[in-house]
Design an enzyme around this catalytic site. Sequence first.
Site, PDB file in Angstrom:
ATOM      1  N   PHE A  17      88.350  -0.243  18.742  1.00 44.70           N
ATOM      2  CA  PHE A  17      87.425   0.619  19.465  1.00 44.70           C
ATOM      3  C   PHE A  17      87.077   1.871  18.660  1.00 44.70           C
ATOM      4  CE2 PHE A  17      87.184   4.405  22.223  1.00 44.70           C
ATOM      5  CZ  PHE A  17      85.992   4.140  22.872  1.00 44.70           C
ATOM      6  N   TYR A  65      77.745  22.659  18.067  1.00 40.98           N
ATOM      7  CA  TYR A  65      76.967  21.778  18.952  1.00 40.98           C
ATOM      8  C   TYR A  65      77.559  20.367  18.951  1.00 40.98           C
ATOM      9  CZ  TYR A  65      73.432  18.872  21.023  1.00 40.98           C
ATOM     10  OH  TYR A  65      72.808  17.949  21.824  1.00 40.98           O
TER      11      TYR A  65
HETATM   12  C1  D61 Z   1      86.679   6.998  19.024  1.00 37.85           C
HETATM   13  C2  D61 Z   1      85.777   6.092  19.519  1.00 37.85           C
HETATM   14  C3  D61 Z   1      84.543   6.505  19.972  1.00 37.85           C
HETATM   15  C4  D61 Z   1      84.186   7.824  19.916  1.00 37.85           C
HETATM   16  C5  D61 Z   1      85.113   8.740  19.401  1.00 37.85           C
HETATM   17  C6  D61 Z   1      86.353   8.308  18.969  1.00 37.85           C
HETATM   18  C7  D61 Z   1      84.767  10.075  19.352  1.00 37.85           C
HETATM   19  C8  D61 Z   1      83.558  10.475  19.798  1.00 37.85           C
HETATM   20  C9  D61 Z   1      82.647   9.589  20.304  1.00 37.85           C
HETATM   21  C10 D61 Z   1      82.958   8.259  20.369  1.00 37.85           C
HETATM   22  C11 D61 Z   1      81.340  10.077  20.803  1.00 37.85           C
HETATM   23  C12 D61 Z   1      80.306   9.876  19.771  1.00 37.85           C
HETATM   24  C13 D61 Z   1      78.940  10.131  20.272  1.00 37.85           C
HETATM   25  C14 D61 Z   1      77.977   9.554  19.274  1.00 37.85           C
HETATM   26  C15 D61 Z   1      76.709   9.099  19.918  1.00 37.85           C
HETATM   27  N1  D61 Z   1      75.992  10.229  20.375  1.00 37.85           N
HETATM   28  C16 D61 Z   1      75.459  10.286  21.585  1.00 37.85           C
HETATM   29  O1  D61 Z   1      75.554   9.385  22.369  1.00 37.85           O
HETATM   30  C17 D61 Z   1      74.757  11.588  21.904  1.00 37.85           C
HETATM   31  O2  D61 Z   1      75.148  12.066  23.154  1.00 37.85           O
HETATM   32  C18 D61 Z   1      76.326  12.847  23.103  1.00 37.85           C
HETATM   33  C19 D61 Z   1      76.771  13.255  24.485  1.00 37.85           C
HETATM   34  C20 D61 Z   1      77.198  12.100  25.325  1.00 37.85           C
HETATM   35  C21 D61 Z   1      78.321  11.377  24.762  1.00 37.85           C
HETATM   36  C22 D61 Z   1      78.557  10.162  25.552  1.00 37.85           C
HETATM   37  C23 D61 Z   1      79.558   9.234  24.961  1.00 37.85           C
HETATM   38  C24 D61 Z   1      79.274   8.534  23.818  1.00 37.85           C
HETATM   39  C25 D61 Z   1      80.164   7.623  23.324  1.00 37.85           C
HETATM   40  C26 D61 Z   1      81.357   7.387  23.998  1.00 37.85           C
HETATM   41  C27 D61 Z   1      81.648   8.088  25.157  1.00 37.85           C
HETATM   42  C28 D61 Z   1      80.736   9.010  25.624  1.00 37.85           C
HETATM   43  C29 D61 Z   1      82.817   7.812  25.839  1.00 37.85           C
HETATM   44  C30 D61 Z   1      83.668   6.876  25.400  1.00 37.85           C
HETATM   45  C31 D61 Z   1      83.390   6.169  24.248  1.00 37.85           C
HETATM   46  C32 D61 Z   1      82.251   6.432  23.540  1.00 37.85           C
HETATM   47  C33 D61 Z   1      73.267  11.370  21.800  1.00 37.85           C
HETATM   48  O3  D61 Z   1      72.792  10.404  22.636  1.00 37.85           O
HETATM   49  C34 D61 Z   1      71.552   9.923  22.269  1.00 37.85           C
HETATM   50  C35 D61 Z   1      71.242   8.770  23.160  1.00 37.85           C
HETATM   51  O4  D61 Z   1      71.109   9.017  24.357  1.00 37.85           O
HETATM   52  O5  D61 Z   1      71.132   7.668  22.674  1.00 37.85           O
HETATM   53  C36 D61 Z   1      72.608  12.690  22.014  1.00 37.85           C
HETATM   54  O6  D61 Z   1      72.008  12.931  23.047  1.00 37.85           O
HETATM   55  O7  D61 Z   1      72.716  13.478  21.062  1.00 37.85           O
HETATM   56 MG    MG Z   2      72.080  14.656  24.253  1.00 35.15          MG
END
Ligand code: D61
Ligand code: MG
Length: 515
Positions: A308, A191
């Site tokens: 970043f 997941y």
């Molecule tokens: C380097 C830098 C940033 C990184 C990375 C590597 C690898 C992964 C990530 C960021 C993503 C980490 C996500 C952690 C926060 N979780 C969420 O926001 C959950 O949603 C997940 C699905 C959508 C992801 C969207 C996303 C998040 C961060 C990003 C990105 C896209 C694109 C670029 C940079 C960062 C979480 O959300 C809860 C909420 O709505 O607050 C959930 O629904 O579980």
């Molecule tokens: Mg979600």
Amino acid sequence: MPSPTKVAQFLWYALYRPTEVKHIITYKLWRDPLNRIDQNPESGWDREDMKKCWAFLDATSRSFAAVIHELDGDLSRVVAIFYLVLRGLDTVEDDMTIPIERKAPILENFYKYLEQDGWNFQESGPDEKDRALLQEFQHVVAEFKRLDEGYRTAISDITKKMGQGMARYAKIHAASGGKFSVDTLASFDLYCHYVAGLVGEGLSRLFSASGKESIYLGDQLTLSNSMGLMLQKTNILRDFREDTDEGRVFWPAEIWSKYASKPEDLYRPENKEKALWALSEMTVDALAHATDALDYLTLLSNQSVFNFCAIPQVMAIATLETTFMNYNVFHRNVKIRKGEAVGLILGATNPRDVAYIFRDYARKIHAKARANDPSFIKIAVLAGRIEQWTESRYPSFITVGQPIPKTSDDWAPGMDARIKQLPGPSQDVLDQKFAQQQAAERAALPQKMTKEDYKFLAYVMLGIFGLVGGVFGLSGLGIWYFFGREGARWGADKMPLRTAVETVVATARAVKEEL
Ligand code: D61
Ligand code: MG
């Protein structure tokens, strides 16, 4: 004008956490952002669609907006679009007002909407916090279409895979009667791979495509995945109460079911210790990705990309430290202090310092672990793994600005004992050292005779001449005395030396015959 309570709170903070308050002041006064979107010609700031997108980014992301703003060149815009696309997708996933029959196909087809001019979505629930983004999603679509093909395919691929994964888990969730969807730890990993590991994979591909990072970064699937898992698992751990209150449980049943028959039972005071052990297991599961994250960060070369990637990671490990052994996780939202967060932003600028930050938090976690915690050994092992990662890449006995000890021979009293365990110097090095020693000794000799030296030499010579002269003089005197004077006594005249010798020889013969 800040309220008196605010001022009092701040003074209290300054008294008890002076370093953190110093960080806040340093941050506000001295930290210049690497880049600003309003000064970056590639940020698209001059376009209406993109201006909207920048506003959506600030409105929807609490933690990522600032670091995305500071990315170099076109990356800030590309990553902002990537973020908004996935945030839109996630807003559909999180929306519990959309029935699964409607939700699943939207998630699965979301990547196709990126190609549809003017696409937007009006069916979000009224309480969905990011519903405005979906209502005006046409701006994101317009900007997506302006991206280079390399960027577009990466974003599209990831959106497709993530949408499929989200749909799959949403179906499991619906089938379970809307309770939970993640049973085993393996399923939890999967997941988290869909919702965050894929973000890491997509970002790595975007970094490679930008030419600002190695082309091989996009192929580092395991490390990229771990970057996302570390962040997502930390969020899920921290948001336990908030999520269960909203009727969603992300903690895998494999963990919570060991300690309670339903997740909400962990709130109850009589289950306090069990709740903490469940929390420890979640901490272990998240902390297991830490060394992969450190490995990933060592592969980066662009400073803005490094910041970043590193800032969210140090925030995550700091969060794991604050939540560990913290029963408040089961009652309210636990967050790291502002001063701590700001200190981390200022400090996370290179792989070595990030490793030290990780190591320091790992030590704090280890120090808080209790011996009766079922995860006690695992915590110790993971803390040790981070310790070892840091010590093997950035050995503590190497000091910046000092020569690097290479062989056991470089050890000197007061230095780290491990230098003695390094391999000894080779024969070549020894020979070279010997030659150097000789040269040094030669160089240390006085190069000219001093006045004192001449004086000394004069005395020595005088002594030698005196001795030799004395010996010769005395011998001469003896000869003259015995032969000169005695001869005169024996004969009438002074006897010449030869006659004296002949006389001695004749006398000796006569004596011999006599005998
Ligand atoms: C380097 C830098 C940033 C990184 C990375 C590597 C690898 C992964 C990530 C960021 C993503 C980490 C996500 C952690 C926060 N979780 C969420 O926001 C959950 O949603 C997940 C699905 C959508 C992801 C969207 C996303 C998040 C961060 C990003 C990105 C896209 C694109 C670029 C940079 C960062 C979480 O959300 C809860 C909420 O709505 O607050 C959930 O629904 O579980
Ligand atoms: Mg979600």
